[in-house]
Design a protein around this motif. Structure first.
Motif, mmCIF file in Angstrom:
data_model
loop_
_atom_site.group_PDB
_atom_site.id
_atom_site.type_symbol
_atom_site.label_atom_id
_atom_site.label_comp_id
_atom_site.label_asym_id
_atom_site.label_seq_id
_atom_site.Cartn_x
_atom_site.Cartn_y
_atom_site.Cartn_z
ATOM 1 N N MET A 1 33.009 -1.934 47.564
ATOM 2 C CA MET A 1 32.745 -1.038 46.512
ATOM 3 C C MET A 1 31.650 0.037 47.137
ATOM 4 N N ALA A 2 32.057 1.286 47.187
ATOM 5 C CA ALA A 2 31.071 2.231 47.446
ATOM 6 C C ALA A 2 29.993 2.553 46.359
ATOM 7 N N GLU A 3 28.656 2.257 46.697
ATOM 8 C CA GLU A 3 27.907 2.329 45.893
ATOM 9 C C GLU A 3 26.984 4.024 46.113
ATOM 10 N N ILE A 4 26.792 4.644 45.034
ATOM 11 C CA ILE A 4 26.032 5.769 44.946
ATOM 12 C C ILE A 4 25.071 5.588 44.333
ATOM 13 N N SER A 5 23.666 5.744 45.274
ATOM 14 C CA SER A 5 22.387 5.330 44.819
ATOM 15 C C SER A 5 22.072 6.479 43.575
ATOM 16 N N LYS A 6 21.072 5.938 42.917
ATOM 17 C CA LYS A 6 20.290 6.884 42.015
ATOM 18 C C LYS A 6 19.613 8.183 42.635
ATOM 19 N N ASP A 7 19.183 7.652 43.851
ATOM 20 C CA ASP A 7 18.444 8.617 44.872
ATOM 21 C C ASP A 7 19.422 9.774 45.234
ATOM 22 N N GLN A 8 20.520 9.185 45.610
ATOM 23 C CA GLN A 8 21.506 10.286 46.196
ATOM 24 C C GLN A 8 22.043 11.268 45.027
ATOM 25 N N VAL A 9 22.201 10.758 43.772
ATOM 26 C CA VAL A 9 22.707 11.498 42.544
ATOM 27 C C VAL A 9 21.568 12.431 42.239
ATOM 28 N N LYS A 10 20.237 12.098 42.271
ATOM 29 C CA LYS A 10 19.192 12.945 41.882
ATOM 30 C C LYS A 10 19.032 13.970 43.070
ATOM 31 N N HIS A 11 19.407 13.745 44.310
ATOM 32 C CA HIS A 11 19.345 14.621 45.425
ATOM 33 C C HIS A 11 20.358 15.665 45.305
ATOM 34 N N VAL A 12 21.478 15.229 44.943
ATOM 35 C CA VAL A 12 22.678 16.091 44.703
ATOM 36 C C VAL A 12 22.476 17.082 43.604
ATOM 37 N N ALA A 13 21.943 16.528 42.575
ATOM 38 C CA ALA A 13 21.550 17.337 41.181
ATOM 39 C C ALA A 13 20.468 18.235 41.705
ATOM 40 N N HIS A 14 19.484 18.147 42.500
ATOM 41 C CA HIS A 14 18.737 19.038 42.774
ATOM 42 C C HIS A 14 19.243 19.928 43.739
ATOM 43 N N LEU A 15 20.304 19.792 44.595
ATOM 44 C CA LEU A 15 20.829 20.919 45.429
ATOM 45 C C LEU A 15 21.672 21.685 44.403
ATOM 46 N N ALA A 16 22.123 21.184 43.301
ATOM 47 C CA ALA A 16 23.019 21.863 42.512
ATOM 48 C C ALA A 16 22.077 22.634 41.354
ATOM 49 N N ARG A 17 20.960 22.260 41.437
ATOM 50 C CA ARG A 17 19.864 22.998 40.146
ATOM 51 C C ARG A 17 20.133 22.461 38.933
ATOM 52 N N LEU A 18 20.474 21.167 38.859
ATOM 53 C CA LEU A 18 20.684 20.219 37.661
ATOM 54 C C LEU A 18 19.437 19.644 37.364
ATOM 55 N N GLU A 19 19.328 19.555 36.025
ATOM 56 C CA GLU A 19 18.287 18.636 35.555
ATOM 57 C C GLU A 19 18.971 17.299 34.841
ATOM 58 N N LEU A 20 18.742 16.322 35.366
ATOM 59 C CA LEU A 20 19.450 15.017 34.854
ATOM 60 C C LEU A 20 18.387 14.132 34.372
ATOM 61 N N ASP A 21 18.585 13.344 32.977
ATOM 62 C CA ASP A 21 17.553 12.518 32.892
ATOM 63 C C ASP A 21 17.880 11.063 33.424
ATOM 64 N N ASP A 22 17.086 10.153 33.304
ATOM 65 C CA ASP A 22 17.217 8.980 33.819
ATOM 66 C C ASP A 22 18.859 8.084 33.662
ATOM 67 N N GLU A 23 19.005 8.530 31.850
ATOM 68 C CA GLU A 23 20.425 7.993 31.569
ATOM 69 C C GLU A 23 21.516 8.733 32.182
ATOM 70 N N ALA A 24 21.413 10.025 32.437
ATOM 71 C CA ALA A 24 22.579 10.673 32.880
ATOM 72 C C ALA A 24 22.637 10.391 34.507
ATOM 73 N N VAL A 25 21.368 10.080 35.117
ATOM 74 C CA VAL A 25 21.537 9.630 36.685
ATOM 75 C C VAL A 25 22.459 8.185 36.580
ATOM 76 N N GLU A 26 21.959 7.304 35.940
ATOM 77 C CA GLU A 26 22.577 6.035 35.810
ATOM 78 C C GLU A 26 24.029 6.295 35.558
ATOM 79 N N LYS A 27 24.380 7.047 34.855
ATOM 80 C CA LYS A 27 25.894 7.286 34.326
ATOM 81 C C LYS A 27 26.568 7.845 35.525
ATOM 82 N N MET A 28 25.983 8.928 36.058
ATOM 83 C CA MET A 28 26.353 9.709 37.173
ATOM 84 C C MET A 28 26.817 8.747 38.424
ATOM 85 N N SER A 29 25.810 7.901 38.742
ATOM 86 C CA SER A 29 25.871 6.946 39.779
ATOM 87 C C SER A 29 26.990 5.978 39.598
#
Length: 96
Positions: A1-29
């Protein structure tokens, strides 16, 4: 199983200029990990006898031929324009 880390989600969100709260980061991961897992199933297929394609349908150029046609004259176009100068239509400036 490929695991996308929370840090990777935060990095991509930053590049896309998206603000995600911790709950959204967990869900996106979780959701992105599931998407990657699904896509990895394609690696299990035997594609040696499948010819590479660029489109799923066997289409050639479906555009019409680019041939010159008679359109309205420049004089007719300028006659309909509210303002023109030196053979060109003048429009309000949008730049400062």
């Amino acid at each position: 199983m490929a695991e996308i880390s929370k840090d990777q989600v935060k990095h991509v969100a930053h590049l896309a200029r998206l603000e995600l709260d911790d709950e959204a980061v967990e869900k996106m991961s979780d959701e992105l990990s599931a998407i990657i897992d699904f896509a990895e199933q394609l690696n299990e297929l035997d594609t040696d006898s499948v010819e590479p394609t660029t489109h799923v349908l066997n289409l050639k150029n479906v555009m019409r031929k680019d041939e010159p046609k008679k359109w309205i004259s420049q004089e007719d176009a300028l006659r309909n324009a509210p303002d023109h100068k030196d053979g060109q239509i003048r429009v309000p400036s949008i730049l400062e």
